[in-house]
Design a protein around this motif. Structure first.
Motif: not given
Length: 148
Positions: A11-20, A43-47, A64-72
């Motif tokens: 099964e496919w699993m997804f690795l989310y990553r953030a880099v500065d 997003l909440r974890k990274a912030i 990702n766009r929806q998640a950022i908008r929801t966070y905003n």
């Protein structure tokens, strides 16, 4: 902010990553699903670990766009979204090391082993990028303290 995928027990699993900007790893999270809830959780974890950014570069992923908008909306913050594939190349280029390390493997048998292995790979990359201050005597003790 970007995601990549791995097969775990077929099964496919997804690795989310953030880099500065300096190509330092901000955070990472392995999830079983690729949906708005998983993107928002990451997003909440990274912030919470690194602080609230002013601008986030993402690819054309609508989740990702929806998640950022929801966070905003929920936090009354103003994080700008830039959807430019050239600016997102830092994250994409940083993912190649993880793919390179896992390419020779036969695959992961369960979610827990995949999570621990990918965490180890990410921590080693962070140590190589000199992102970690070494309070311990050697690399092994530092690695063990980060992995715990």
């Amino acid at each position: 902010m970007d995601e990549t995928y791995f097969k775990v027990k077929g099964e496919w699993m997804f690795l989310y990553r953030a880099v500065d900007k300096a190509e330092n790893t901000v955070d990472f999270l392995l999830t079983k699903r690729r949906n708005k809830l998983a993107a928002h959780k990451f997003l909440r974890k990274a912030i919470s670990n690194d602080g609230c950014p002013k601008v986030i570069d993402i690819d054309k992923s609508g989740l990702n766009r929806q998640a950022i908008r929801t966070y905003n909306k929920r936090r009354l913050k103003r994080i700008r979204i830039r959807q430019c594939k050239y600016l997102n190349n830092r994250v994409e280029g940083d993912q190649r090391f993880i793919k390179w390390r896992t390419q020779g493997m036969l695959g992961f048998k369960n979610f827990e082993s995949a999570s621990r292995t990918l965490t180890g790979i990410e921590i080693v990359r962070m140590i190589k990028k000199e992102q970690v201050v070494f309070p311990k005597a050697n690399y092994f003790e530092t690695f063990c303290s980060l992995a715990a």
